[in-house]
Design an enzyme around this catalytic site. Structure first.
Site, PDB file in Angstrom:
ATOM      1  N   THR A  13       4.229   5.272   6.212  1.00 45.37           N
ATOM      2  CA  THR A  13       4.038   5.100   7.455  1.00 45.37           C
ATOM      3  C   THR A  13       4.875   5.951   8.604  1.00 45.37           C
ATOM      4  O   THR A  13       4.278   6.595   9.596  1.00 45.37           O
ATOM      5  CB  THR A  13       4.363   3.626   8.087  1.00 45.37           C
ATOM      6  OG1 THR A  13       3.331   2.883   7.232  1.00 45.37           O
ATOM      7  CG2 THR A  13       4.044   3.318   9.414  1.00 45.37           C
ATOM      8  N   SER A  59       2.488   2.609  -2.022  1.00 46.79           N
ATOM      9  CA  SER A  59       2.083   1.740  -3.084  1.00 46.79           C
ATOM     10  C   SER A  59       1.506   2.772  -4.345  1.00 46.79           C
ATOM     11  O   SER A  59       1.240   2.147  -5.235  1.00 46.79           O
ATOM     12  CB  SER A  59       0.792   1.044  -2.459  1.00 46.79           C
ATOM     13  OG  SER A  59       1.193   0.738  -1.275  1.00 46.79           O
ATOM     14  N   ASP A  90       6.662   0.103   1.094  1.00 45.92           N
ATOM     15  CA  ASP A  90       6.356  -0.907   0.229  1.00 45.92           C
ATOM     16  C   ASP A  90       7.160  -0.905  -1.020  1.00 45.92           C
ATOM     17  O   ASP A  90       7.366  -1.837  -1.638  1.00 45.92           O
ATOM     18  CB  ASP A  90       4.803  -0.783  -0.180  1.00 45.92           C
ATOM     19  CG  ASP A  90       3.818  -0.991   1.211  1.00 45.92           C
ATOM     20  OD1 ASP A  90       4.488  -1.777   2.005  1.00 45.92           O
ATOM     21  OD2 ASP A  90       2.791  -0.663   1.137  1.00 45.92           O
TER      22      ASP A  90
END
Ligand code: ASP
Length: 342
Positions: A13, A59, A90
């Site tokens: 992000t 991920s 994550d």
């Protein structure tokens, strides 16, 4: 002398920016990093960047990414004073744990950071995380040694040991926690370093050794009320696994049903079984309850207060290094890189 830092951008992000036309989040061009984060220019630090291609959502992280990161750091180790790795949140705790075991003899900072909001958003936490991570990566003591020569995670004003961290919140800015190990540093008006907790090399000039051969034949069994013999058998006796992390209750307890103990005993004859508590803090102690004692008798090794993320990484590296399970089990009991309190 000016410090030099390499920022390695893997994705996540933090590196997204909102396209002003269609408002979609798109990866940010890190060759322009100094223009996008002008605060970095205020440090007397030389910054280079390395961008992964393709950039990935964390991920999708695979152990091959860790091998690549470790190789990148090894090949550039002499050229930089510290490394900042931009990574999705994550699986950041998995990657930081892995690098802590793979980079043996580390005498320079390797700091993972990321953000909950993209760096292009007005309320982003990414700028603050990145600027502070760079400042800490460049910080040296009076002898010219790195202030934090460890693999760590910087997030929301706190620097945690990488192999003690876990992602704790899916939406708060303080996304990470390190319940069993105090922060290595705290960024307020000044950056306060917790020198009693930071690990320092016994020999600052020791060479960096990479443990890059990972044996990933590990699975995780989380015990829960209602778990069935079929599920336990499939995971504990699966032919493709050499080790199983058993996530137990409380201080290392699991069901005392004979069928469960029979399967654990059978698996323990050929596999490495590691007991990690499902609790967020505190340690496994298999001596307290009868259910824990039976696991111990079946050859299950205590993970003490290790996180599941660090347990996985420790097994990957130890099994890659040692072909015999007895040595892996013995070394699991040791505190190798600050991952357990012993
Ligand atoms: N899914 C994203 C990732 O881990 C979330 C983030 O970066 O915070 O790459």
């Amino acid at each position: 002398m000016t410090s030099s830092i390499l920022i390695i951008y893997t994705g996540g992000t933090i590196g997204m920016k909102q396209d002003p036309v269609d408002l979609a989040l798109r990866p940010f061009d890190f060759s322009q990093i100094l223009e996008e984060v002008p605060e970095l220019k205020k440090f007397a630090v030389r910054i280079d960047s390395y961008t992964f291609d393709p950039l990935i959502d964390s991920s999708d992280v695979e152990p091959s990414l860790w091998t690549k990161l470790a190789g990148l750091i090894r090949d550039r180790y002499d050229r930089y004073d510290g490394f900042v790795i931009l990574h999705g949140t994550d699986t950041m705790a998995y990657s930081a744990s892995a690098l802590s075991f793979m980079l043996d003899g580390l005498a320079k900072p390797v700091i993972f950071t990321g953000s909950q909001l993209p760096i292009g958003m007005p309320r982003t936490d990414g700028k603050e995380n990145l600027v502070s991570a760079v400042e800490i990566a460049a910080a040296k003591d009076a002898d010219g040694h790195a202030m934090v020569p460890e693999v760590s995670i910087f997030f929301d004003s706190l620097l945690f040991r990488g192999n003690r961290s876990t992602k704790y919140s899916a939406e708060d800015f303080n996304a990470f926690a390190s319940p069993d190990c105090p922060p290595l540093a705290e960024a307020g008006i000044n950056i306060r370093y917790n020198r009693r907790v930071i690990r320092y090399p016994s020999d600052w000039s020791q060479p960096l050794t990479i443990h890059g051969d990972l044996d990933t034949r590990v699975s995780i069994l989380k015990v829960h009320p209602g778990i069935t013999p079929q599920v336990v058998r499939n995971i504990l006796l699966g032919e493709e696994t050499r080790a199983v992390i058993i996530e137990t209750y409380g201080s290392g307890n699991a069901l005392s049903k004979p069928w469960f103990l029979d399967i654990v005993e059978e698996a323990g004859r050929t596999k490495v079984l590691l007991n990690v508590t499902q609790c967020k803090s505190g340690t496994v102690n298999m001596d307290i309850y009868a259910t824990g004692q039976t696991l111990k008798r079946a050859g299950v090794v205590s993970g003490y207060d290790i996180t599941t993320e660090a347990a996985l990484a420790k097994l990957f590296v130890l099994m890659g290094l040692h072909a015999d399970n007895a040595t892996v089990k013995a070394r699991l009991e040791e505190d190798l890189f600050g991952e357990i309190s012993k």
